[in-house]
Design a protein around this motif. Structure first.
Motif, PDB file in Angstrom:
ATOM      1  N   PRO A  52       0.799  -1.227   0.000  1.00 25.16           N
ATOM      2  CA  PRO A  52       0.000   0.000   0.000  1.00 25.16           C
ATOM      3  C   PRO A  52       0.833   1.279   0.000  1.00 25.16           C
ATOM      4  O   PRO A  52       0.344   2.336  -0.410  1.00 25.16           O
ATOM      5  N   GLU A  53       2.092   1.210   0.443  1.00 28.67           N
ATOM      6  CA  GLU A  53       2.906   2.422   0.535  1.00 28.67           C
ATOM      7  C   GLU A  53       3.234   2.976  -0.851  1.00 28.67           C
ATOM      8  O   GLU A  53       3.177   2.271  -1.859  1.00 28.67           O
ATOM      9  N   ALA A  54       3.595   4.249  -0.875  1.00 25.93           N
ATOM     10  CA  ALA A  54       4.005   4.894  -2.128  1.00 25.93           C
ATOM     11  C   ALA A  54       5.337   4.307  -2.587  1.00 25.93           C
ATOM     12  O   ALA A  54       6.184   3.921  -1.783  1.00 25.93           O
ATOM     13  N   VAL A  55       5.513   4.258  -3.923  1.00 25.98           N
ATOM     14  CA  VAL A  55       6.729   3.693  -4.521  1.00 25.98           C
ATOM     15  C   VAL A  55       7.196   4.591  -5.658  1.00 25.98           C
ATOM     16  O   VAL A  55       6.394   5.044  -6.480  1.00 25.98           O
ATOM     17  N   ASP A  82      -1.649   3.598  -1.575  1.00 21.79           N
ATOM     18  CA  ASP A  82      -2.953   2.939  -1.725  1.00 21.79           C
ATOM     19  C   ASP A  82      -3.468   2.917  -3.162  1.00 21.79           C
ATOM     20  O   ASP A  82      -4.623   2.529  -3.396  1.00 21.79           O
ATOM     21  N   ALA A  83      -2.634   3.304  -4.134  1.00 21.06           N
ATOM     22  CA  ALA A  83      -3.070   3.268  -5.528  1.00 21.06           C
ATOM     23  C   ALA A  83      -3.081   1.831  -6.042  1.00 21.06           C
ATOM     24  O   ALA A  83      -2.298   0.985  -5.600  1.00 21.06           O
ATOM     25  N   ALA A  84      -3.960   1.559  -7.000  1.00 20.01           N
ATOM     26  CA  ALA A  84      -4.110   0.213  -7.537  1.00 20.01           C
ATOM     27  C   ALA A  84      -3.185  -0.052  -8.719  1.00 20.01           C
ATOM     28  O   ALA A  84      -3.076  -1.182  -9.178  1.00 20.01           O
ATOM     29  N   ARG A  85      -2.516   0.997  -9.219  1.00 20.47           N
ATOM     30  CA  ARG A  85      -1.655   0.821 -10.374  1.00 20.47           C
ATOM     31  C   ARG A  85      -0.527   1.857 -10.369  1.00 20.47           C
ATOM     32  O   ARG A  85      -0.562   2.841  -9.617  1.00 20.47           O
ATOM     33  N   TYR A  86       0.450   1.631 -11.222  1.00 21.13           N
ATOM     34  CA  TYR A  86       1.582   2.537 -11.385  1.00 21.13           C
ATOM     35  C   TYR A  86       1.330   3.516 -12.526  1.00 21.13           C
ATOM     36  O   TYR A  86       0.526   3.249 -13.433  1.00 21.13           O
ATOM     37  N   ASP A  87       2.042   4.623 -12.484  1.00 22.65           N
ATOM     38  CA  ASP A  87       2.184   5.511 -13.625  1.00 22.65           C
ATOM     39  C   ASP A  87       3.622   5.400 -14.103  1.00 22.65           C
ATOM     40  O   ASP A  87       4.563   5.483 -13.301  1.00 22.65           O
ATOM     41  N   ARG A  88       3.791   5.218 -15.395  1.00 21.14           N
ATOM     42  CA  ARG A  88       5.125   5.094 -15.986  1.00 21.14           C
ATOM     43  C   ARG A  88       5.275   6.128 -17.097  1.00 21.14           C
ATOM     44  O   ARG A  88       4.343   6.363 -17.871  1.00 21.14           O
ATOM     45  N   TRP A  89       6.473   6.729 -17.161  1.00 18.57           N
ATOM     46  CA  TRP A  89       6.767   7.687 -18.218  1.00 18.57           C
ATOM     47  C   TRP A  89       8.067   7.310 -18.916  1.00 18.57           C
ATOM     48  O   TRP A  89       9.083   7.046 -18.277  1.00 18.57           O
ATOM     49  N   ASP A  90       8.013   7.265 -20.255  1.00 18.97           N
ATOM     50  CA  ASP A  90       9.184   7.085 -21.111  1.00 18.97           C
ATOM     51  C   ASP A  90       9.157   8.156 -22.192  1.00 18.97           C
ATOM     52  O   ASP A  90       8.112   8.729 -22.481  1.00 18.97           O
ATOM     53  N   ARG A 123      10.579   4.227  -1.232  1.00 18.43           N
ATOM     54  CA  ARG A 123       9.247   3.838  -0.788  1.00 18.43           C
ATOM     55  C   ARG A 123       8.823   4.618   0.457  1.00 18.43           C
ATOM     56  O   ARG A 123       9.630   5.239   1.129  1.00 18.43           O
ATOM     57  N   GLY A 124       7.535   4.562   0.745  1.00 16.83           N
ATOM     58  CA  GLY A 124       7.017   5.158   1.972  1.00 16.83           C
ATOM     59  C   GLY A 124       6.853   6.661   1.877  1.00 16.83           C
ATOM     60  O   GLY A 124       6.560   7.226   0.815  1.00 16.83           O
ATOM     61  N   ASP A 125       7.071   7.327   3.011  1.00 19.15           N
ATOM     62  CA  ASP A 125       6.826   8.767   3.099  1.00 19.15           C
ATOM     63  C   ASP A 125       7.712   9.563   2.139  1.00 19.15           C
ATOM     64  O   ASP A 125       7.270  10.557   1.552  1.00 19.15           O
ATOM     65  N   LYS A 126       8.967   9.140   1.994  1.00 20.25           N
ATOM     66  CA  LYS A 126       9.862   9.864   1.085  1.00 20.25           C
ATOM     67  C   LYS A 126       9.344   9.773  -0.352  1.00 20.25           C
ATOM     68  O   LYS A 126       9.316  10.779  -1.079  1.00 20.25           O
TER      69      LYS A 126
END
Length: 251
Positions: A52-55, A82-90, A123-126
Motif C-alpha cells: 500500500p505504501e508509495a513507490v 494505496d493506488a491500484a496501479r503505477y504511472d510510468r513515463w518514457d 518507498r514510503g513517506d519519502k
C-alpha cells in the motif's frame, strides 16, 4: 604533437573503445523481431495489492538490437499510496506527436527482450513526497515533441531532466545512459543529472561532471568514462558502473 601527448591520446582512446569491444564480444546478437520480443514483467515492481505504501522506481534496460552494446533506455515509474496501479513515463522516438509516453507498458516490463535494472527504489513517506515533484518535472520537460537518438534529447535526456528537478531522487544514471548529458547550447553549465554537483556539456558531445553521485565523469561523443569516489567504482562506456555496491535506494 609530442610523444607524451600521442601516448596520452592513445590511452584515452583505448579507455573509451576497449570496454565497447569487450561488450561487443559478449553481446547476444540473436534478437527476436521487435514485435515478438518479450515485454513481460521482470518481477521488480512491488505488487500494489500487497504494497500500500508509495513507490518511486527508475529503471534502465539495454536498447533493442546492436545499440544495446552502447546504450540503455531509462524510464520512471511511480505509485501513490494505496493506488491500484503505477504511472510510468518514457520518451520514445517512434510514432508522431508527443514523444513523452504515459503508461506505454508496465512499470518493470522488459524492454523488447532486455532485462531492466533498478536504478532507484524509494518507498514510503519519502516516495510520497517525491511523486508530486516528479509529476511536475514530467509536465515541464522542454522537448515533449522532439527526439534525437544522438546526442539527444532522448529517453535518457528526459529522465536526467526529471532527476535534476527532483534532486532528492539521488539518481545516478550510468555512463551507458547516452543522452543524459545533453544540454542545449543556451544552457551548457548547471547541475549534474543527479541534481547536485556540477556539469558542463556542449550538446552532450563533450563535457565533464563532478558530483557526489556520479563522481568524476568525462563525456566525449556521448561516451562517459570516470571514477565514482563516494562508492569506489569505475564508470565505463558500454559496461556502466563496476565497483562497490549498487545505488538503488530502498526506503
Amino acid at each position: 604533437m609530442s610523444a607524451v601527448a600521442k601516448f596520452a591520446l592513445a590511452v584515452a582512446a583505448m579507455a573509451m573503445v576497449g570496454p565497447l569491444l569487450l561488450k561487443g564480444a559478449s553481446h547476444s546478437w540473436a534478437t527476436e523481431p521487435w514485435h515478438r520480443a518479450d515485454r513481460s514483467s521482470a518481477g521488480l515492481a512491488p505488487d500494489p495489492r500487497t504494497t500500500p505504501e508509495a513507490v518511486v522506481q527508475v529503471y534502465a534496460a539495454p536498447t533493442y538490437g546492436w545499440r544495446g552494446i552502447f546504450a540503455v533506455h531509462a524510464w520512471i515509474a511511480v505509485k501513490d499510496a494505496d493506488a491500484a496501479r503505477y504511472d510510468r513515463w518514457d520518451v520514445m522516438g517512434w510514432g508522431s506527436g508527443r514523444v513523452v509516453r504515459h503508461n506505454y507498458d508496465g512499470p518493470d516490463h522488459r524492454w523488447f527482450g532486455r532485462e531492466p535494472q533498478v536504478l532507484a527504489d524509494i518507498r514510503g513517506d519519502k516516495a510520497a513526497a517525491l511523486i508530486p515533484q516528479i509529476r511536475e518535472a514530467v509536465a515541464a520537460y522542454p522537448w515533449p515533441e522532439t527526439y534525437r537518438t544522438f546526442p539527444g534529447p532522448n529517453s535518457n535526456t528526459f529522465v536526467a531532466f526529471v532527476a535534476r528537478r527532483v534532486p532528492d531522487l539521488g539518481l545516478d544514471l550510468p555512463p551507458t545512459a547516452i543522452g543524459k548529458d545533453f544540454r542545449p547550447l543556451s544552457d551548457p553549465i548547471g547541475h549534474a543529472p543527479s541534481g547536485r554537483g556540477f556539469q558542463v556539456s556542449l550538446l552532450g558531445l563533450a563535457g565533464l561532471i563532478v558530483a557526489p553521485a556520479e563522481g568524476i565523469e568525462l563525456n566525449l561523443l556521448g561516451l562517459g568514462i570516470g571514477v565514482d569516489v563516494a562508492q569506489p567504482a569505475l564508470r565505463l562506456p558500454g559496461i556502466g558502473r563496476i565497483g562497490v555496491g549498487g545505488k538503488a535506494d530502498h526506503q
